[in-house]
Write a protein that holds these residues in place. Structure first.
Motif, PDB file in Angstrom:
ATOM      1  N   SER A  65       0.863  -1.238   0.064  1.00 30.71           N
ATOM      2  CA  SER A  65       0.227   0.128  -0.486  1.00 30.71           C
ATOM      3  C   SER A  65       0.457   1.246  -0.071  1.00 30.71           C
ATOM      4  O   SER A  65       1.955   1.315   0.689  1.00 30.71           O
ATOM      5  CB  SER A  65      -0.540   0.198   1.918  1.00 30.71           C
ATOM      6  OG  SER A  65      -1.966  -1.426   1.209  1.00 30.71           O
TER       7      SER A  65
ATOM      8  N   HIS B 150      -3.285   3.900  -2.663  1.00 29.88           N
ATOM      9  CA  HIS B 150      -2.610   2.950  -4.214  1.00 29.88           C
ATOM     10  C   HIS B 150      -2.058   1.356  -3.464  1.00 29.88           C
ATOM     11  O   HIS B 150      -1.599   1.242  -2.508  1.00 29.88           O
ATOM     12  CB  HIS B 150      -1.418   3.978  -4.695  1.00 29.88           C
ATOM     13  CG  HIS B 150      -2.038   5.174  -5.700  1.00 29.88           C
ATOM     14  ND1 HIS B 150      -3.037   5.029  -6.475  1.00 29.88           N
ATOM     15  CD2 HIS B 150      -1.802   6.389  -4.907  1.00 29.88           C
ATOM     16  CE1 HIS B 150      -3.268   6.964  -6.986  1.00 29.88           C
ATOM     17  NE2 HIS B 150      -2.324   7.259  -5.267  1.00 29.88           N
TER      18      HIS B 150
ATOM     19  N   LYS C 247     -10.844  -0.644  -8.399  1.00 31.38           N
ATOM     20  CA  LYS C 247     -10.879   0.219  -7.371  1.00 31.38           C
ATOM     21  C   LYS C 247     -12.591   1.339  -7.531  1.00 31.38           C
ATOM     22  O   LYS C 247     -12.390   1.534  -9.277  1.00 31.38           O
ATOM     23  CB  LYS C 247      -9.610   1.082  -6.962  1.00 31.38           C
ATOM     24  CG  LYS C 247      -9.676   1.732  -5.884  1.00 31.38           C
ATOM     25  CD  LYS C 247      -8.127   2.020  -5.887  1.00 31.38           C
ATOM     26  CE  LYS C 247      -7.706   3.800  -6.312  1.00 31.38           C
ATOM     27  NZ  LYS C 247      -6.105   4.449  -5.569  1.00 31.38           N
TER      28      LYS C 247
ATOM     29  N   TYR D  70      -0.243   1.897 -12.534  1.00 31.27           N
ATOM     30  CA  TYR D  70      -0.944   2.449 -11.608  1.00 31.27           C
ATOM     31  C   TYR D  70      -1.564   3.501 -12.228  1.00 31.27           C
ATOM     32  O   TYR D  70      -1.076   4.395 -12.762  1.00 31.27           O
ATOM     33  CB  TYR D  70       0.053   3.217 -10.840  1.00 31.27           C
ATOM     34  CG  TYR D  70       0.984   1.951  -9.978  1.00 31.27           C
ATOM     35  CD1 TYR D  70       0.657   0.538  -9.852  1.00 31.27           C
ATOM     36  CD2 TYR D  70       1.890   1.732 -10.797  1.00 31.27           C
ATOM     37  CE1 TYR D  70       0.727  -0.717  -9.701  1.00 31.27           C
ATOM     38  CE2 TYR D  70       2.887   0.472 -10.337  1.00 31.27           C
ATOM     39  CZ  TYR D  70       2.372  -0.915  -9.835  1.00 31.27           C
ATOM     40  OH  TYR D  70       3.102  -1.902  -8.959  1.00 31.27           O
ATOM     41  N   ARG D  71      -3.087   4.333 -11.338  1.00 33.07           N
ATOM     42  CA  ARG D  71      -3.638   5.136 -11.962  1.00 33.07           C
ATOM     43  C   ARG D  71      -3.545   6.401 -10.431  1.00 33.07           C
ATOM     44  O   ARG D  71      -3.323   6.514 -10.171  1.00 33.07           O
ATOM     45  CB  ARG D  71      -4.749   4.684 -11.875  1.00 33.07           C
ATOM     46  CG  ARG D  71      -5.604   4.347 -13.089  1.00 33.07           C
ATOM     47  CD  ARG D  71      -7.231   4.442 -12.779  1.00 33.07           C
ATOM     48  NE  ARG D  71      -7.800   2.255 -13.317  1.00 33.07           N
ATOM     49  CZ  ARG D  71      -8.820   2.273 -12.971  1.00 33.07           C
ATOM     50  NH1 ARG D  71      -9.456   2.204 -11.652  1.00 33.07           N
ATOM     51  NH2 ARG D  71      -8.999   1.003 -13.351  1.00 33.07           N
ATOM     52  N   VAL D  72      -2.328   7.366 -11.532  1.00 34.39           N
ATOM     53  CA  VAL D  72      -1.460   8.359 -10.553  1.00 34.39           C
ATOM     54  C   VAL D  72      -1.343   8.972 -11.708  1.00 34.39           C
ATOM     55  O   VAL D  72      -1.060   8.524 -12.997  1.00 34.39           O
ATOM     56  CB  VAL D  72      -0.434   7.675 -10.266  1.00 34.39           C
ATOM     57  CG1 VAL D  72      -0.742   7.404  -8.902  1.00 34.39           C
ATOM     58  CG2 VAL D  72       0.678   7.513 -10.879  1.00 34.39           C
TER      59      VAL D  72
END
Ligand code: AMP
Ligand code: MN
Ligand code: MN
Ligand code: MN
Length: 277
Positions: free
Chosen positions: A67, A72, A160, A195-197
């Protein structure tokens, strides 16, 4: 060189046995293989044994769930780990220990949207009862006939933000990296493009990963698009990361990229296997 340094067996959420993954890798021409089950190393002995019989170079691996930041989940692959290392064994045992309760919570969230029997159903699909994950729920829901493919289950329920998603505290990054380090392994950030960043946050993630001992990133991953591969190649050069190459194979009819069939690494990168043999 055909290197595939990230794939899964039935010791976590893959569909094939550890030996079955190795046989398929051999058939597909893999020369250097790492099995990297989620938070689990019990498949490695069988895989290593099969690889040695078939003349495939084999690397002991693991994919640790971490985590990071506000909410995330990152995946850190450890390659060339000493599977007897007590700190690593205890660390990943701790990560696994939360999975059963999480699975029960996922099942009750699914029940709230009318999908019943999901805990038992997922467990039935799990090759390892200590390692129930979302992929097993996805297979159960496909079996119910609600959607055709696992990835549709994620789109509808398990990703998510969807109703069957349950936040979960995994390992923290520093701990996961220290377990890999004390076990003599090389830490590689899995599928950075997924990764959704925002870009600035991705850069912060990579800087932190490097500062805490991370050595490589997956430039080629079966989960990444050609554009993401290109972007990750640039990031590896810019941050000075070793480059890994992986299918992230889970099973014949499930994964888009077969074991050993990921594209090859772009030029001007140092492959992570210089550190492995
Ligand atoms: P877990 O560690 O239980 O959260 O499960 C993570 C696993 O779920 C990944 O390693 C994949 O096997 C699978 N997964 C995650 N997202 C997707 C997706 N969008 N489509 C298909 N499988 C996915
Ligand atoms: Mn998986
Ligand atoms: Mn992953
Ligand atoms: Mn994986």
């Amino acid at each position: 060189m055909n290197a595939d340094l990230h794939c899964h067996s039935s010791a976590s959420d893959g569909l094939l046995s550890p030996a079955g993954v190795v046989r398929r890798a051999k058939t597909n021409g893999v020369e250097l293989l790492a099995l990297t089950d989620h938070d689990e190393i019990t498949g490695l002995a069988e895989a290593r044994n099969e690889a040695s019989g078939l003349g495939v170079d084999f690397v002991d691996g693991v994919e640790i769930s971490v985590s990071w930041g506000a909410d995330h989940t990152l995946h850190i692959v450890g390659l060339g780990i000493d599977t007897g290392n007590e700190a690593l064994r205890a660390g990943i045992a701790g990560v696994r220990s939360g999975r059963d309760q999480r699975a029960r919570r996922i099942a009750s969230a699914l029940e709230n949207v009318g999908i019943c029997g999901a805990y038992e159903g997922a467990l039935r699909h799990a090759g390892n009862p200590a390692l129930v994950g979302r992929a097993h729920f996805a297979r159960y829901i496909v079996e119910l006939g609600l959607v055709r493919e696992s990835r549709n289950v994620f789109e509808h329920w398990l990703a998510k933000g969807k109703l069957g998603y349950v936040p979960h505290p995994w390992a923290n990054l520093a701990d996961a990296l220290s377990w890999i380090r004390v076990a003599g392994g090389v830490a590689v950030l899995a599928h950075p493009g997924r990764y959704r960043v925002a870009r600035t946050e991705l850069h912060r993630m990579l800087a932190e990963f490097k500062e805490q001992g991370g050595e490589g990133i997956e430039v080629v991953s079966g989960l990444q698009t050609p554009a993401e591969v290109h972007e990750c190649a640039g990031l590896a050069r810019r941050f000075g990361f070793l480059a890994s190459c992986a299918s992230d194979f889970h099973g014949p009819d499930e994964s888009r990229v077969d074991v050993g069939r990921a594209r090859s690494l772009p030029d001007n990168l140092t492959p992570v296997w210089v550190r492995l043999r």
